[in-house]
Design a protein around this motif. Structure first.
Motif, PDB file in Angstrom:
ATOM      1  N   SER A  69       0.811  -1.217   0.000  1.00 58.81           N
ATOM      2  CA  SER A  69       0.000   0.000   0.000  1.00 58.81           C
ATOM      3  C   SER A  69       0.845   1.268   0.000  1.00 58.81           C
ATOM      4  O   SER A  69       0.376   2.321  -0.421  1.00 58.81           O
ATOM      5  N   ASP A  70       2.087   1.191   0.456  1.00 54.96           N
ATOM      6  CA  ASP A  70       2.944   2.378   0.421  1.00 54.96           C
ATOM      7  C   ASP A  70       3.165   2.860  -1.009  1.00 54.96           C
ATOM      8  O   ASP A  70       3.260   4.063  -1.264  1.00 54.96           O
ATOM      9  N   CYS A  71       3.239   1.919  -1.931  1.00 53.19           N
ATOM     10  CA  CYS A  71       3.501   2.271  -3.326  1.00 53.19           C
ATOM     11  C   CYS A  71       2.258   2.267  -4.211  1.00 53.19           C
ATOM     12  O   CYS A  71       2.258   2.900  -5.261  1.00 53.19           O
ATOM     13  N   HIS A  72       1.240   1.551  -3.804  1.00 45.92           N
ATOM     14  CA  HIS A  72       0.083   1.388  -4.678  1.00 45.92           C
ATOM     15  C   HIS A  72      -1.197   2.044  -4.168  1.00 45.92           C
ATOM     16  O   HIS A  72      -2.224   1.963  -4.850  1.00 45.92           O
ATOM     17  N   VAL A  73      -1.159   2.669  -2.998  1.00 46.44           N
ATOM     18  CA  VAL A  73      -2.332   3.363  -2.458  1.00 46.44           C
ATOM     19  C   VAL A  73      -1.874   4.719  -1.928  1.00 46.44           C
ATOM     20  O   VAL A  73      -1.016   4.781  -1.056  1.00 46.44           O
ATOM     21  N   PRO A  74      -2.424   5.809  -2.458  1.00 49.96           N
ATOM     22  CA  PRO A  74      -2.055   7.134  -1.958  1.00 49.96           C
ATOM     23  C   PRO A  74      -2.378   7.272  -0.470  1.00 49.96           C
ATOM     24  O   PRO A  74      -3.301   6.633   0.037  1.00 49.96           O
ATOM     25  N   CYS A 112       7.558   9.055   0.611  1.00 50.01           N
ATOM     26  CA  CYS A 112       8.770   8.665   1.354  1.00 50.01           C
ATOM     27  C   CYS A 112      10.012   9.399   0.863  1.00 50.01           C
ATOM     28  O   CYS A 112      10.893   9.716   1.647  1.00 50.01           O
ATOM     29  N   HIS A 113      10.110   9.623  -0.433  1.00 49.53           N
ATOM     30  CA  HIS A 113      11.297  10.241  -1.022  1.00 49.53           C
ATOM     31  C   HIS A 113      11.015  11.708  -1.315  1.00 49.53           C
ATOM     32  O   HIS A 113      10.151  12.022  -2.114  1.00 49.53           O
ATOM     33  N   GLU A 137      12.628  15.172  -2.739  1.00 53.35           N
ATOM     34  CA  GLU A 137      13.793  15.692  -3.477  1.00 53.35           C
ATOM     35  C   GLU A 137      14.494  16.818  -2.727  1.00 53.35           C
ATOM     36  O   GLU A 137      15.698  17.031  -2.889  1.00 53.35           O
ATOM     37  N   ASP A 138      13.765  17.540  -1.876  1.00 55.22           N
ATOM     38  CA  ASP A 138      14.408  18.602  -1.087  1.00 55.22           C
ATOM     39  C   ASP A 138      15.376  18.030  -0.064  1.00 55.22           C
ATOM     40  O   ASP A 138      16.292  18.715   0.375  1.00 55.22           O
ATOM     41  N   ALA A 139      15.189  16.773   0.310  1.00 50.20           N
ATOM     42  CA  ALA A 139      16.068  16.137   1.292  1.00 50.20           C
ATOM     43  C   ALA A 139      17.175  15.326   0.631  1.00 50.20           C
ATOM     44  O   ALA A 139      18.035  14.782   1.323  1.00 50.20           O
ATOM     45  N   MET A 140      17.175  15.246  -0.699  1.00 47.19           N
ATOM     46  CA  MET A 140      18.204  14.466  -1.390  1.00 47.19           C
ATOM     47  C   MET A 140      19.544  15.190  -1.345  1.00 47.19           C
ATOM     48  O   MET A 140      19.614  16.394  -1.574  1.00 47.19           O
ATOM     49  N   ASP A 188      11.029  17.872 -15.485  1.00 51.56           N
ATOM     50  CA  ASP A 188      11.035  17.262 -16.816  1.00 51.56           C
ATOM     51  C   ASP A 188      10.523  15.820 -16.794  1.00 51.56           C
ATOM     52  O   ASP A 188      10.175  15.264 -17.829  1.00 51.56           O
ATOM     53  N   ALA A 189      10.533  15.202 -15.626  1.00 47.53           N
ATOM     54  CA  ALA A 189      10.110  13.797 -15.508  1.00 47.53           C
ATOM     55  C   ALA A 189       9.565  13.579 -14.106  1.00 47.53           C
ATOM     56  O   ALA A 189       9.581  14.476 -13.273  1.00 47.53           O
ATOM     57  N   THR A 190       9.095  12.385 -13.871  1.00 46.41           N
ATOM     58  CA  THR A 190       8.660  11.998 -12.536  1.00 46.41           C
ATOM     59  C   THR A 190       9.353  10.685 -12.186  1.00 46.41           C
ATOM     60  O   THR A 190       9.951  10.051 -13.058  1.00 46.41           O
ATOM     61  N   CYS A 191       9.302  10.282 -10.960  1.00 42.76           N
ATOM     62  CA  CYS A 191      10.074   9.126 -10.485  1.00 42.76           C
ATOM     63  C   CYS A 191       9.938   7.905 -11.406  1.00 42.76           C
ATOM     64  O   CYS A 191      10.924   7.286 -11.784  1.00 42.76           O
TER      65      CYS A 191
END
Length: 200
Positions: free
Chosen positions: A87-92, A149-150, A152-155, A176-179
């Motif tokens: 559900s972390d990846c497949h349910v908002p 979970c990810h 980009e401001d913390a990368m 320009d893209a998404t994950c």
């Protein structure tokens, strides 16, 4: 027969529409509130129960296919012990998006009931279609589930390879893209990608 049904509906409407002769308005209001809380609690409990890994892999199709595939990946076992469940990846995580996703998932339940992917061979035959549907969903919501979970401001781009840092700057920061544009197959095996546009 039709007249009997009309009479029954008329009696029901009269009872439903008339004030209670036995209970006060306050009692009915409090009773309605308590009933609403119980309904809402039961509904949310059911929603959360269907968001568990245990629920997701309770069917053979998921346990024998995608669950086995995620186990060797970093999303399942890693040095920090943080595991992503289905559900972390497949349910908002946001409630309204979650409800919409649960309604979309009814198609998956339909597939389970009618055995669309109940063997490994059938699963592999439908894999590209299922994966493409998920990729389109991720692209449409700007990989919302990844971003839960990810961030980009913390990368720390200095700790990434120059190629990855450049791709993240262009893709995530510039938009320009998404994950999912670059990370297809990050947790599950890729389908046969022959003939898929933009795939090398």
């Amino acid at each position: 027969m039709i007249q009997r049904i009309k009479n029954l509906l008329s009696v029901f409407w009269r009872i439903f529409n008339s004030p209670s002769g036995y209970f006060s308005l306050g009692f009915l209001t409090v009773g309605g509130f308590i009933g609403g809380v119980l309904f809402w609690g039961g509904f949310n409990t059911a929603m959360e129960a269907t968001n568990t890994e245990r629920f997701c892999i309770s069917c053979h199709e998921m346990r024998a296919n995608v669950y086995e595939e995620i186990q060797p990946t970093i999303h399942f076992t890693n040095r920090s012990g943080v595991r992503a469940v289905c559900s972390d990846c497949h349910v908002p995580h946001d409630w309204t998006d979650k409800i919409a996703r649960k309604m979309q998932a009814s198609k998956e339940v339909w597939g389970k009931i009618f055995g669309t992917i109940n063997t490994r061979e059938k699963f592999l035959d439908h894999r590209l279609e299922m994966a493409s549907r998920e990729w389109r969903r991720f692209e449409a919501n700007d990989s919302l589930e990844c971003r839960n979970c990810h961030d980009e401001d913390a990368m720390d781009f200095t700790r990434q390879s120059s190629r990855a840092a450049d791709a993240h700057r262009r893709g995530l920061i510039n938009g320009d893209a998404t994950c999912i544009t670059c990370h297809k197959g990050i947790a599950h095996e890729l389908p046969d990608m022959a003939g898929v546009e933009g795939w090398e």
